[in-house]
Every structure is written in C-alpha cells, then in structure tokens.
Design a protein around this motif. Structure first.
Motif, PDB file in Angstrom:
ATOM      1  N   ARG A   1     -11.225  17.922  -0.637  1.00 25.50           N
ATOM      2  CA  ARG A   1     -10.539  17.573   0.612  1.00 25.50           C
ATOM      3  C   ARG A   1     -10.825  16.125   0.944  1.00 25.50           C
ATOM      4  O   ARG A   1     -11.971  15.667   0.868  1.00 25.50           O
ATOM      5  CB  ARG A   1     -10.990  18.489   1.756  1.00 25.50           C
ATOM      6  N   ILE A   2      -9.792  15.397   1.327  1.00 25.54           N
ATOM      7  CA  ILE A   2      -9.962  13.970   1.583  1.00 25.54           C
ATOM      8  C   ILE A   2     -10.669  13.755   2.917  1.00 25.54           C
ATOM      9  O   ILE A   2     -10.297  14.331   3.948  1.00 25.54           O
ATOM     10  CB  ILE A   2      -8.604  13.239   1.540  1.00 25.54           C
ATOM     11  N   ILE A   3     -11.730  12.952   2.896  1.00 31.08           N
ATOM     12  CA  ILE A   3     -12.506  12.710   4.113  1.00 31.08           C
ATOM     13  C   ILE A   3     -12.551  11.225   4.476  1.00 31.08           C
ATOM     14  O   ILE A   3     -13.065  10.848   5.527  1.00 31.08           O
ATOM     15  CB  ILE A   3     -13.949  13.247   3.973  1.00 31.08           C
ATOM     16  N   GLY A   4     -12.000  10.386   3.614  1.00 28.39           N
ATOM     17  CA  GLY A   4     -11.994   8.962   3.907  1.00 28.39           C
ATOM     18  C   GLY A   4     -11.356   8.188   2.774  1.00 28.39           C
ATOM     19  O   GLY A   4     -10.915   8.766   1.772  1.00 28.39           O
ATOM     20  N   ILE A   5     -11.312   6.880   2.923  1.00 22.56           N
ATOM     21  CA  ILE A   5     -10.765   6.020   1.865  1.00 22.56           C
ATOM     22  C   ILE A   5     -11.481   4.673   1.920  1.00 22.56           C
ATOM     23  O   ILE A   5     -11.825   4.185   2.997  1.00 22.56           O
ATOM     24  CB  ILE A   5      -9.240   5.855   2.030  1.00 22.56           C
ATOM     25  N   VAL A   6     -11.739   4.107   0.752  1.00 23.25           N
ATOM     26  CA  VAL A   6     -12.362   2.784   0.659  1.00 23.25           C
ATOM     27  C   VAL A   6     -11.370   1.857  -0.013  1.00 23.25           C
ATOM     28  O   VAL A   6     -10.921   2.124  -1.132  1.00 23.25           O
ATOM     29  CB  VAL A   6     -13.673   2.813  -0.141  1.00 23.25           C
ATOM     30  N   SER A   7     -11.020   0.776   0.664  1.00 27.04           N
ATOM     31  CA  SER A   7     -10.033  -0.160   0.139  1.00 27.04           C
ATOM     32  C   SER A   7     -10.667  -1.508  -0.147  1.00 27.04           C
ATOM     33  O   SER A   7     -11.836  -1.756   0.171  1.00 27.04           O
ATOM     34  CB  SER A   7      -8.890  -0.342   1.139  1.00 27.04           C
ATOM     35  N   GLN A   8      -9.880  -2.386  -0.756  1.00 27.90           N
ATOM     36  CA  GLN A   8     -10.350  -3.748  -0.995  1.00 27.90           C
ATOM     37  C   GLN A   8     -10.688  -4.439   0.326  1.00 27.90           C
ATOM     38  O   GLN A   8     -11.596  -5.264   0.387  1.00 27.90           O
ATOM     39  CB  GLN A   8      -9.279  -4.545  -1.741  1.00 27.90           C
ATOM     40  N   THR A   9      -9.951  -4.083   1.377  1.00 30.89           N
ATOM     41  CA  THR A   9     -10.227  -4.659   2.695  1.00 30.89           C
ATOM     42  C   THR A   9     -11.616  -4.269   3.177  1.00 30.89           C
ATOM     43  O   THR A   9     -12.362  -5.087   3.733  1.00 30.89           O
ATOM     44  CB  THR A   9      -9.176  -4.191   3.715  1.00 30.89           C
TER      45      THR A   9
ATOM     46  N   PRO B   1       3.606  16.156  -0.610  1.00 33.01           N
ATOM     47  CA  PRO B   1       4.426  16.110  -1.831  1.00 33.01           C
ATOM     48  C   PRO B   1       5.919  16.221  -1.587  1.00 33.01           C
ATOM     49  O   PRO B   1       6.721  15.730  -2.385  1.00 33.01           O
ATOM     50  CB  PRO B   1       3.910  17.314  -2.641  1.00 33.01           C
ATOM     51  N   THR B   2       6.321  16.861  -0.493  1.00 36.10           N
ATOM     52  CA  THR B   2       7.748  17.077  -0.237  1.00 36.10           C
ATOM     53  C   THR B   2       8.384  15.985   0.630  1.00 36.10           C
ATOM     54  O   THR B   2       9.579  16.033   0.902  1.00 36.10           O
ATOM     55  CB  THR B   2       7.962  18.437   0.440  1.00 36.10           C
ATOM     56  N   MET B   3       7.608  15.010   1.042  1.00 34.38           N
ATOM     57  CA  MET B   3       8.145  13.933   1.878  1.00 34.38           C
ATOM     58  C   MET B   3       9.079  13.047   1.061  1.00 34.38           C
ATOM     59  O   MET B   3       8.850  12.790  -0.115  1.00 34.38           O
ATOM     60  CB  MET B   3       6.998  13.104   2.456  1.00 34.38           C
ATOM     61  N   GLY B   4      10.154  12.578   1.678  1.00 35.83           N
ATOM     62  CA  GLY B   4      11.109  11.699   0.996  1.00 35.83           C
ATOM     63  C   GLY B   4      10.530  10.320   0.734  1.00 35.83           C
ATOM     64  O   GLY B   4       9.657   9.854   1.481  1.00 35.83           O
ATOM     65  N   LEU B   5      11.017   9.655  -0.296  1.00 38.93           N
ATOM     66  CA  LEU B   5      10.498   8.334  -0.654  1.00 38.93           C
ATOM     67  C   LEU B   5      10.802   7.292   0.415  1.00 38.93           C
ATOM     68  O   LEU B   5      10.048   6.331   0.584  1.00 38.93           O
ATOM     69  CB  LEU B   5      11.076   7.887  -2.000  1.00 38.93           C
ATOM     70  N   SER B   6      11.893   7.464   1.153  1.00 42.17           N
ATOM     71  CA  SER B   6      12.199   6.525   2.233  1.00 42.17           C
ATOM     72  C   SER B   6      11.145   6.601   3.329  1.00 42.17           C
ATOM     73  O   SER B   6      10.767   5.579   3.920  1.00 42.17           O
ATOM     74  CB  SER B   6      13.585   6.819   2.809  1.00 42.17           C
TER      75      SER B   6
ATOM     76  N   ASP C   1      -1.982  18.171  -0.065  1.00 41.65           N
ATOM     77  CA  ASP C   1      -1.311  19.456   0.077  1.00 41.65           C
ATOM     78  C   ASP C   1      -2.328  20.438   0.617  1.00 41.65           C
ATOM     79  O   ASP C   1      -3.336  20.730  -0.031  1.00 41.65           O
ATOM     80  CB  ASP C   1      -0.771  19.925  -1.277  1.00 41.65           C
ATOM     81  N   ASP C   2      -2.080  20.927   1.831  1.00 42.09           N
ATOM     82  CA  ASP C   2      -3.021  21.826   2.507  1.00 42.09           C
ATOM     83  C   ASP C   2      -4.406  21.195   2.628  1.00 42.09           C
ATOM     84  O   ASP C   2      -5.437  21.831   2.442  1.00 42.09           O
ATOM     85  CB  ASP C   2      -3.114  23.151   1.750  1.00 42.09           C
ATOM     86  N   GLY C   3      -4.413  19.889   2.915  1.00 40.77           N
ATOM     87  CA  GLY C   3      -5.659  19.172   3.131  1.00 40.77           C
ATOM     88  C   GLY C   3      -6.355  18.674   1.878  1.00 40.77           C
ATOM     89  O   GLY C   3      -7.312  17.914   1.956  1.00 40.77           O
TER      90      GLY C   3
END
Length: 228
Positions: free
Chosen positions: A43-51, A103-108, A126-128
């Motif tokens: 389950r995703i709990i965070g993200i680490v970016s270049q920033t 996953p079902t979201m449109g690319l736009s 998907d489901d967290g």
C-alpha cells in the motif's frame, strides 16, 4: 484509452526504512524522477521525488531562511524542513500526501492531473495498492503508437471525405455552406472562407484530427469584416 493501457507495470518502489543514499542511487540508475514508498502489503504511504532530495544538508543545499523570516515561521514548519534536509530514511523525507490515479482513469484526466500538480509522473493504485506508474513519457509513447496505428489504417477516399465533412458539420462556429474539400490518399485540400484567422487555423486542426488524414492544404480565405 485509459491508464492501464499506458502505465508502467514494473515499478521501482522503496520501503520506509530505505536510506536516502539508496534512493538517490535508484533515481539515477533507473533514470526516474520519483519512487513511491510502500508498506509491507504494497500500500502506498508516500513518495520521494527529486524535489525532496534537492535540499539536503550533505550537499549544502538545505533551505536557509533569513533570520527575520524565521521569527514568523511556525515551529512545526521548521521541524518538517529539518526532517526533509537531514532525514536518513524514506519515512523521514517522503511526501505523505500522494496524488494518485486509478487504472480505469482516462489519459486526458491523467494529463490534467500532471499539469495541475506540476509533476512528471503519478502512482497508479487499485484498492489502495500500488499497481503501476504513469508519466508524461508514457503519454507521449501512447500518442506515437496511436499515430502509427492511424496511419496504417488509412480509410478510402470516400470514407475519409465523409469523416471530414462530419467533423466540419459538428462545429457550430463553422459555416459548411461556404466550404468545400478535396480528398486524395489521406491528403485533404480545403477551400472556401471563414470569419477570422482563428477559425481558419482551428478548421485546419479539426481536419488534422480526423483519423486517416495525413496532410492538410488549407486554401481557405478570410471574409472581410463587413461580410462576416
């Protein structure tokens, strides 16, 4: 076309205890701009970016506020900034509020999300649970694939002529009565007149977007203001 058609399934992710040095190596070696931080059950709990890695004490790039501005800073804000610049693990430096898509979201919608939040890529959940990542590069790749597919499946002249006219008549800002077209092997020539240069350019783009159109010769003129 939606997210699951374009996303990257093999995602580089880290755990909260992954060190910032290991994260930096992953970003460089995999040529990516961010890594999601996941729990043991994915389950995703965070993200680490270049920033997040851009202001670090090791490189002398941590944020240094003027003393008179620091007086007015909330102590919690200062503590968070210290944690970001001095933390040793993903759990310390990660951004906890993560923008995600499904996953079902449109690319736009994905493109709009990336633009709105000024980010290069976004986790797919998907489901967290983390199931992929989608980036601006993925969107460009799908655009290229769609263009190649459209070129390979070019319709006959008569079919393309009908499609072009259907597109023209679908737009309320165009007067189809004073327009004419010629179609040959994917090349479309447009004749007639419109009320402004904006309409002339929009007409060209409209026809360029008709599947099967390879080239547009825009021979449309602009009506005098009195006639318009």
């Amino acid at each position: 076309m939606n997210v699951q058609d374009a996303m990257t399934n093999k995602v580089v992710s880290v755990k909260p205890e992954t060190t910032v040095g290991e994260i930096a190596a992953l970003l460089v070696n995999h040529r990516i701009s961010a890594v999601p931080v996941v729990s043991e059950d994915n389950r995703i709990i965070g993200i680490v970016s270049q920033t997040d890695r851009g202001h670090r004490s090791e490189t002398g790039t941590e944020r240094k506020r003027k003393w008179w501005l620091a007086i007015f800073d909330d102590a919690e804000v200062q503590a968070r900034e210290y944690l970001k610049s001095h933390g040793l693990r993903a759990g310390d430096v990660m951004t906890r509020h993560v923008i995600t898509v499904t996953p079902t979201m449109g690319l736009s919608e994905v493109a709009e999300t990336l633009d709105t939040h000024h980010i290069r890529q976004v986790p797919v959940v998907d489901d967290g649970k983390l199931v992929g990542m989608i980036s601006r590069a993925d969107l460009v790749r799908k655009l290229a694939e769609a263009s190649i597919t459209a070129s390979a499946a070019r319709p006959q002249n008569g079919q393309l002529q009908k499609a072009v006219w259907a597109a023209i008549k679908s737009q309320p800002w165009l007067n189809s009565a004073i327009l004419s077209t010629s179609v040959l092997d994917g090349a479309v020539e447009i004749y007639g007149a419109v009320n402004s240069d904006a309409e002339r350019q929009a007409l060209r783009v409209l026809i360029e977007n008709v599947p099967g159109v390879r080239r547009v010769e825009n021979r449309v003129g602009i009506l005098p203001r009195s006639a318009a």
